[in-house]
Design a protein around this motif. Sequence first.
Motif, short mmCIF file in Angstrom:
data_model
loop_
_atom_site.label_atom_id
_atom_site.label_comp_id
_atom_site.label_asym_id
_atom_site.label_seq_id
_atom_site.Cartn_x
_atom_site.Cartn_y
_atom_site.Cartn_z
N ASP A 27 0.83 -1.21 0.00
CA ASP A 27 0.00 0.00 0.00
C ASP A 27 0.86 1.26 0.00
O ASP A 27 0.57 2.22 -0.71
N ALA A 28 1.92 1.26 0.80
CA ALA A 28 2.81 2.43 0.86
C ALA A 28 3.45 2.66 -0.51
O ALA A 28 3.52 3.80 -0.99
N PHE A 29 3.90 1.59 -1.14
CA PHE A 29 4.51 1.72 -2.47
C PHE A 29 3.50 2.27 -3.48
O PHE A 29 3.79 3.22 -4.21
N LEU A 30 2.32 1.68 -3.51
CA LEU A 30 1.30 2.12 -4.48
C LEU A 30 0.88 3.56 -4.23
O LEU A 30 0.68 4.33 -5.18
N CYS A 31 0.77 3.96 -2.98
CA CYS A 31 0.44 5.36 -2.66
C CYS A 31 1.54 6.30 -3.12
O CYS A 31 1.28 7.41 -3.59
N GLU A 54 12.71 4.20 -11.90
CA GLU A 54 13.78 3.26 -11.54
C GLU A 54 13.51 2.61 -10.19
O GLU A 54 13.74 1.40 -10.03
N CYS A 55 13.01 3.39 -9.24
CA CYS A 55 12.62 2.81 -7.94
C CYS A 55 11.52 1.77 -8.12
O CYS A 55 11.58 0.68 -7.54
N ALA A 56 10.53 2.10 -8.93
CA ALA A 56 9.40 1.18 -9.17
C ALA A 56 9.88 -0.09 -9.85
O ALA A 56 9.43 -1.19 -9.50
N GLU A 57 10.78 0.05 -10.82
CA GLU A 57 11.33 -1.14 -11.48
C GLU A 57 12.05 -2.02 -10.46
O GLU A 57 11.85 -3.24 -10.43
N HIS A 58 12.86 -1.41 -9.64
CA HIS A 58 13.60 -2.17 -8.62
C HIS A 58 12.65 -2.90 -7.67
O HIS A 58 12.84 -4.09 -7.39
N VAL A 59 11.63 -2.22 -7.20
CA VAL A 59 10.68 -2.84 -6.27
C VAL A 59 9.97 -4.01 -6.94
O VAL A 59 9.84 -5.09 -6.36
N ALA A 60 9.52 -3.82 -8.18
CA ALA A 60 8.81 -4.88 -8.90
C ALA A 60 9.70 -6.09 -9.13
O ALA A 60 9.30 -7.25 -8.91
N VAL A 61 10.93 -5.85 -9.56
CA VAL A 61 11.85 -6.95 -9.84
C VAL A 61 12.28 -7.64 -8.55
O VAL A 61 12.34 -8.87 -8.48
N ALA A 62 12.58 -6.87 -7.51
CA ALA A 62 13.00 -7.47 -6.24
C ALA A 62 11.88 -8.33 -5.65
O ALA A 62 12.16 -9.41 -5.11
N GLU A 63 10.64 -7.87 -5.76
CA GLU A 63 9.51 -8.66 -5.27
C GLU A 63 9.45 -10.00 -6.01
O GLU A 63 9.25 -11.05 -5.41
N GLU A 64 9.65 -9.95 -7.31
CA GLU A 64 9.61 -11.17 -8.11
C GLU A 64 10.77 -12.11 -7.76
O GLU A 64 10.59 -13.32 -7.64
N VAL A 65 11.96 -11.55 -7.58
CA VAL A 65 13.12 -12.36 -7.20
C VAL A 65 12.88 -13.04 -5.85
O VAL A 65 13.11 -14.24 -5.70
N ALA A 115 3.48 2.94 -15.32
CA ALA A 115 2.26 2.11 -15.23
C ALA A 115 2.60 0.63 -15.43
O ALA A 115 2.05 -0.24 -14.73
N GLU A 116 3.49 0.34 -16.35
CA GLU A 116 3.89 -1.04 -16.61
C GLU A 116 4.61 -1.64 -15.40
O GLU A 116 4.35 -2.78 -15.00
N ALA A 117 5.51 -0.87 -14.78
CA ALA A 117 6.23 -1.34 -13.60
C ALA A 117 5.26 -1.58 -12.44
O ALA A 117 5.36 -2.59 -11.73
N VAL A 118 4.32 -0.67 -12.25
CA VAL A 118 3.34 -0.79 -11.17
C VAL A 118 2.44 -2.01 -11.40
O VAL A 118 2.17 -2.78 -10.47
N THR A 119 2.01 -2.21 -12.62
CA THR A 119 1.16 -3.37 -12.94
C THR A 119 1.91 -4.67 -12.67
O THR A 119 1.35 -5.63 -12.13
N HIS A 120 3.18 -4.70 -13.02
CA HIS A 120 3.99 -5.90 -12.76
C HIS A 120 4.10 -6.14 -11.26
O HIS A 120 3.93 -7.27 -10.79
N PHE A 121 4.40 -5.08 -10.51
CA PHE A 121 4.48 -5.22 -9.06
C PHE A 121 3.16 -5.76 -8.49
O PHE A 121 3.17 -6.68 -7.67
N GLN A 122 2.04 -5.19 -8.92
CA GLN A 122 0.74 -5.60 -8.39
C GLN A 122 0.49 -7.08 -8.65
O GLN A 122 -0.01 -7.79 -7.77
N ALA A 123 0.82 -7.56 -9.83
CA ALA A 123 0.60 -8.97 -10.17
C ALA A 123 1.45 -9.88 -9.29
O ALA A 123 0.95 -10.87 -8.73
#
Length: 188
Positions: A27-31, A54-65, A115-123
Amino acid sequence: MSTVPATKSSTEIDTARLLEALRKGGDAFLCSVAGVGEAASRLRPAENRWSVLECAEHVAVAEEVMLGLVTGERQTRNPEGPKRDDRILRSGTDRSTRFDASVQSQPRGRFSTLAEAVTHFQAVHQRTLRLVEQTGEDLRATEVQHPHHVVGVISTYECLLLMGSHAQRHALQIEEVKNSSAYRAGAH
């Protein structure tokens, strides 16, 4: 009918704590990214600092890793191993120490838009939440080797806790970017 309150198992307590940390971080990230325009998402506060994208990309990729770590092959954990729950949770709100990202989660332009990075993170984040909601196992009984040298070997539970804390930490970083003079000058 019994008047004795039902007690929760330690696994149920751990699950509730994980879900709380994951939801809080997500929630904090999305806000933090809400309302950031695509052009503004590319603005860097300084030459050697990440943009919001770049922060959003990192968060999305790190979550996936990290999700890959906890759903992959794990080792049995020594029950006497360190318990770092509180330290992991504190790291989410303490930005006084900078850490370099692991090589695999550094921003490399994987997403063309915020938007693409955020969508990836959400999934990925939804898959993480489902995993925690549906597992009945003791996540402290196994461990993984985290790719970041500062983290090292960590219990599966701690890795999931770190996922929530990590998203929260970078939400704070995004707020720092948005409060920078370079961002404010370029975003308007």
